[in-house]
Write a protein that holds these residues in place. Sequence first.
Motif, short mmCIF file in Angstrom:
data_model
loop_
_atom_site.label_atom_id
_atom_site.label_comp_id
_atom_site.label_asym_id
_atom_site.label_seq_id
_atom_site.Cartn_x
_atom_site.Cartn_y
_atom_site.Cartn_z
N CYS A 9 0.84 -1.08 0.03
CA CYS A 9 0.05 -0.06 0.17
C CYS A 9 0.96 1.21 -0.10
O CYS A 9 0.33 2.42 -0.32
N ILE A 10 2.03 1.23 0.38
CA ILE A 10 2.90 2.38 0.69
C ILE A 10 3.04 3.07 -0.80
O ILE A 10 2.75 4.19 -0.94
N ALA A 11 3.62 2.43 -1.94
CA ALA A 11 3.61 3.10 -3.09
C ALA A 11 2.16 3.45 -3.57
O ALA A 11 2.10 4.30 -4.40
N GLY A 12 1.43 2.60 -3.55
CA GLY A 12 -0.07 3.15 -3.80
C GLY A 12 -0.83 4.13 -3.49
O GLY A 12 -1.14 5.12 -4.29
N LEU A 13 -0.74 4.12 -1.98
CA LEU A 13 -1.21 5.56 -1.55
C LEU A 13 -0.57 6.66 -2.04
O LEU A 13 -1.22 7.74 -2.25
N ALA A 14 0.95 6.64 -2.09
CA ALA A 14 1.67 7.87 -2.10
C ALA A 14 1.83 7.96 -3.84
O ALA A 14 2.58 9.03 -4.10
N VAL A 15 1.29 7.27 -4.67
CA VAL A 15 1.46 7.31 -6.12
C VAL A 15 2.84 7.17 -6.72
O VAL A 15 3.37 7.83 -7.73
N LEU A 16 3.63 6.37 -5.90
CA LEU A 16 5.17 6.21 -6.14
C LEU A 16 5.42 5.17 -7.15
O LEU A 16 4.81 4.12 -7.09
N PRO A 17 6.67 5.29 -7.80
CA PRO A 17 6.95 4.21 -8.53
C PRO A 17 7.75 3.00 -7.58
O PRO A 17 8.50 3.47 -6.73
N GLN A 18 7.71 1.80 -7.94
CA GLN A 18 8.33 0.83 -7.14
C GLN A 18 8.83 -0.30 -8.03
O GLN A 18 8.14 -0.84 -8.90
N VAL A 19 10.17 -0.68 -7.76
CA VAL A 19 10.64 -1.89 -8.63
C VAL A 19 10.82 -3.06 -7.55
O VAL A 19 11.24 -2.92 -6.61
N SER A 20 10.43 -4.38 -8.25
CA SER A 20 10.85 -5.35 -7.38
C SER A 20 12.00 -6.33 -8.29
O SER A 20 11.80 -6.44 -9.24
N LEU A 21 12.68 -6.65 -7.29
CA LEU A 21 13.75 -7.49 -7.75
C LEU A 21 14.08 -8.60 -7.14
O LEU A 21 14.09 -8.99 -6.04
N PRO A 22 14.27 -9.86 -8.02
CA PRO A 22 14.24 -11.44 -7.73
C PRO A 22 15.59 -11.51 -6.85
O PRO A 22 16.32 -12.58 -7.37
N SER A 78 10.40 9.07 -10.74
CA SER A 78 12.00 8.52 -10.84
C SER A 78 11.96 7.28 -11.39
O SER A 78 12.88 6.46 -11.27
N ASP A 79 11.10 6.69 -12.40
CA ASP A 79 11.15 5.51 -12.91
C ASP A 79 12.40 4.98 -13.65
O ASP A 79 12.69 3.98 -13.36
N GLU A 80 12.74 5.96 -14.62
CA GLU A 80 14.00 5.62 -15.13
C GLU A 80 15.07 5.46 -14.27
O GLU A 80 15.94 4.38 -14.61
N GLN A 81 15.30 6.17 -13.26
CA GLN A 81 16.24 6.16 -12.39
C GLN A 81 16.30 4.65 -11.62
O GLN A 81 17.30 4.23 -11.33
N LEU A 82 14.90 4.45 -11.37
CA LEU A 82 14.83 3.00 -10.53
C LEU A 82 15.33 1.84 -11.38
O LEU A 82 15.82 1.06 -11.08
N LEU A 83 14.86 2.02 -12.80
CA LEU A 83 15.29 0.95 -13.88
C LEU A 83 16.76 0.93 -13.88
O LEU A 83 17.35 -0.13 -13.76
N GLU A 84 17.67 2.24 -13.78
CA GLU A 84 18.83 2.20 -14.07
C GLU A 84 19.41 1.58 -12.77
O GLU A 84 20.50 0.58 -12.78
N LEU A 85 18.94 1.77 -11.55
CA LEU A 85 19.53 1.17 -10.19
C LEU A 85 19.25 -0.37 -10.35
O LEU A 85 19.83 -1.04 -9.81
#
Length: 404
Positions: free
Chosen positions: A349-362, A381-388
């Motif tokens: 809910c954290i990202a959903g409530l705050a309308v933030l991008p989130q990336v999940s890594l296996p 910051s979506d592109e930056q998260l993908l770069e990270l």
Amino acid sequence: MNLQARITPSVTDQIPLFFVVMTSVLQIAGHKTAFGNATWQETHPTATHTAPPVQQLLAAGATVVGKTHMDELAYSLNGENVHYGTPVNVAAPGRIPGGSSSGSAAAVAAQQADIGLGSDTGGSVRVPASYCGLFGIRPTHGRISLEHARPLAPSFDTVGWFTRDPSLLQKVGQVLLSNPASATIKFKPRWLVAKDAFALAQHETSEAIYETLSNEKFSAVKATLGDPTELDIAAGLESEGLGKLELWMDVFRITQAYEIWQTHGAWITHHSPNFGPGTFDRFKMASGITEAEFTTADAQRQLIKQHMDQLLGTDGVLALPTAPGPAVKINTPASQLNDWRRSLLSLTCIAGLAVLPQVSLPFAQVDGLPVGFSLIGPKRSDEQLLELAVKLSAAVWQPATATV
């Protein structure tokens, strides 16, 4: 998977020769959109337009090979559909794939497709990514068009995607996040570790994630994310009665459910569709949320948004487990899943409530079963998260081999 929905690309450009599957939230012209429910399919016409994310991938050279199963009207995180069955999770045999974008995740994990498109309202990309051992992203709300996509809760809905490797996850982002009107931000990361989020996960899951990022790999992780700062992210809202993430989950539950009933209540009342037990219970709950309850919860949501914006600023990257642990077993009774679902939604809910991008890594496993490690970034910051994701993967990730 409906292979009748195969569409070939019009141009070979950025992602040639990659095969895409998509959840039945997204429309394809000339095909019906089942939305995970037989009554929905029967009572809605054939689509006359194709959703923009699908069009973008086709224009970039990808081939759409099919639509996949999903949870009914996207209102579940399990992936068990009473009408169409449960897609096989090859990364965790005998366990659920997660939902609602279950079929897309399962197909990518089984190497039946390279890219899986899904929707994420309450975790429907992030959770299957964690359970199926995939890379997955929920973008900033509004970054990707939802035109010609079936809604669930519009102020939470996003289109996300899965891949088996981080480079392709980033390439898809270069296509889908290409809207020049959407300003993006770049920054040197300030690594925040959400202690209260890790406390919601099973001990074995938290330990597995910490171990993956530590020891000889820690210097490479710090080179990418900076020095970690641990904090309880909800503690800053203690004075507002929102000092625990479980309380944020209640805000999410009420605001999402109210929006869902405003979106689909009239259709449900008119057609009385046959929902599975869990889905039926959630829609029944949603029908009882009052406008006054929504107004109170929505005001609390605004406080959470403001708090997260201040916490992250323009450079904060928040680390947390994607889910409390590995996927649960198929057909686990609902009565045994209540505590699990609360913990799961308290994380998603954290990202959903705050309308933030989130990336999940296996990055981690518990007893051979995948568990996801997540990063939440500031808005846009979506592109930056993908770069990270690409940089961190180079430091710590060892690809698993799926049994198909």
